[in-house]
Design a protein around this motif. Structure first.
Motif, PDB file in Angstrom:
ATOM      1  N   ALA A 111      39.012  39.507  54.732  1.00  0.00           N
ATOM      2  CA  ALA A 111      39.495  38.964  56.008  1.00  0.00           C
ATOM      3  C   ALA A 111      39.030  39.852  57.161  1.00  0.00           C
ATOM      4  O   ALA A 111      38.530  39.352  58.181  1.00  0.00           O
ATOM      5  N   PHE A 112      39.167  41.166  57.015  1.00  0.00           N
ATOM      6  CA  PHE A 112      38.711  42.095  58.053  1.00  0.00           C
ATOM      7  C   PHE A 112      37.203  41.980  58.249  1.00  0.00           C
ATOM      8  O   PHE A 112      36.714  41.985  59.376  1.00  0.00           O
ATOM      9  N   TRP A 113      36.466  41.869  57.140  1.00  0.00           N
ATOM     10  CA  TRP A 113      35.018  41.780  57.218  1.00  0.00           C
ATOM     11  C   TRP A 113      34.604  40.484  57.919  1.00  0.00           C
ATOM     12  O   TRP A 113      33.687  40.476  58.736  1.00  0.00           O
ATOM     13  N   SER A 114      35.298  39.401  57.625  1.00  0.00           N
ATOM     14  CA  SER A 114      34.982  38.117  58.269  1.00  0.00           C
ATOM     15  C   SER A 114      35.192  38.181  59.778  1.00  0.00           C
ATOM     16  O   SER A 114      34.362  37.697  60.557  1.00  0.00           O
ATOM     17  N   VAL A 115      36.300  38.759  60.204  1.00  0.00           N
ATOM     18  CA  VAL A 115      36.580  38.863  61.636  1.00  0.00           C
ATOM     19  C   VAL A 115      35.557  39.773  62.319  1.00  0.00           C
ATOM     20  O   VAL A 115      35.016  39.434  63.374  1.00  0.00           O
ATOM     21  N   ALA A 116      35.265  40.907  61.703  1.00  0.00           N
ATOM     22  CA  ALA A 116      34.281  41.830  62.275  1.00  0.00           C
ATOM     23  C   ALA A 116      32.885  41.200  62.274  1.00  0.00           C
ATOM     24  O   ALA A 116      32.116  41.390  63.222  1.00  0.00           O
ATOM     25  N   LEU A 117      32.560  40.429  61.242  1.00  0.00           N
ATOM     26  CA  LEU A 117      31.267  39.745  61.178  1.00  0.00           C
ATOM     27  C   LEU A 117      31.145  38.740  62.320  1.00  0.00           C
ATOM     28  O   LEU A 117      30.096  38.648  62.965  1.00  0.00           O
ATOM     29  N   GLY A 118      32.211  38.013  62.581  1.00  0.00           N
ATOM     30  CA  GLY A 118      32.200  37.078  63.699  1.00  0.00           C
ATOM     31  C   GLY A 118      31.998  37.784  65.031  1.00  0.00           C
ATOM     32  O   GLY A 118      31.231  37.323  65.883  1.00  0.00           O
ATOM     33  N   ALA A 119      32.667  38.900  65.220  1.00  0.00           N
ATOM     34  CA  ALA A 119      32.535  39.651  66.467  1.00  0.00           C
ATOM     35  C   ALA A 119      31.122  40.224  66.614  1.00  0.00           C
ATOM     36  O   ALA A 119      30.529  40.159  67.695  1.00  0.00           O
ATOM     37  N   CYS A 120      30.562  40.762  65.541  1.00  0.00           N
ATOM     38  CA  CYS A 120      29.208  41.313  65.599  1.00  0.00           C
ATOM     39  C   CYS A 120      28.180  40.207  65.828  1.00  0.00           C
ATOM     40  O   CYS A 120      27.222  40.391  66.578  1.00  0.00           O
ATOM     41  N   TRP A 121      28.361  39.063  65.179  1.00  0.00           N
ATOM     42  CA  TRP A 121      27.437  37.944  65.372  1.00  0.00           C
ATOM     43  C   TRP A 121      27.481  37.469  66.818  1.00  0.00           C
ATOM     44  O   TRP A 121      26.439  37.224  67.428  1.00  0.00           O
TER      45      TRP A 121
END
Length: 99
Positions: free
Chosen positions: A58-68
């Motif tokens: 879940a943390f990785w998904s949110v951070a991935l969205g922010a980085c993208w």
């Protein structure tokens, strides 16, 4: 062999997101005991490892969205013109010097 533009974009977006998820995981679970988590007033019923894994993704998904999103906002018109497969985009110089 050089990685392609897609592989580079995935690493530019994915690696910082992975590191952010690691830091968040450590910070959250330094303060929260997975055994104490509840959902709708009842115990979650997951193993500690299951909670750690689900939280990490879940943390990785949110951070991935922010980085993208940051990567997309940083892309300028010149970068879009050089994108492969775009109509009107000129060929790259292929390592040839211009004179």
């Amino acid at each position: 062999m050089e990685p392609g533009p897609l592989a580079q974009r995935l690493m530019v977006v994915g690696w910082p997101a992975f590191l952010a998820a690691c830091v968040l995981e450590a910070l959250v679970f330094a303060l929260v005991d997975p055994g104490d988590l509840e959902w709708s007033g009842r115990a979650l019923g997951w193993s500690r490892q299951g909670v750690y894994s689900a939280a990490f993704f879940a943390f990785w998904s949110v951070a991935l969205g922010a980085c993208w999103l940051t990567s997309m906002l940083r892309t300028g018109p010149a970068d879009l013109d050089r994108a492969p497969g775009r109509a009107g985009a000129g060929p790259s110089d292929g390592g040839h010097e211009r004179g």
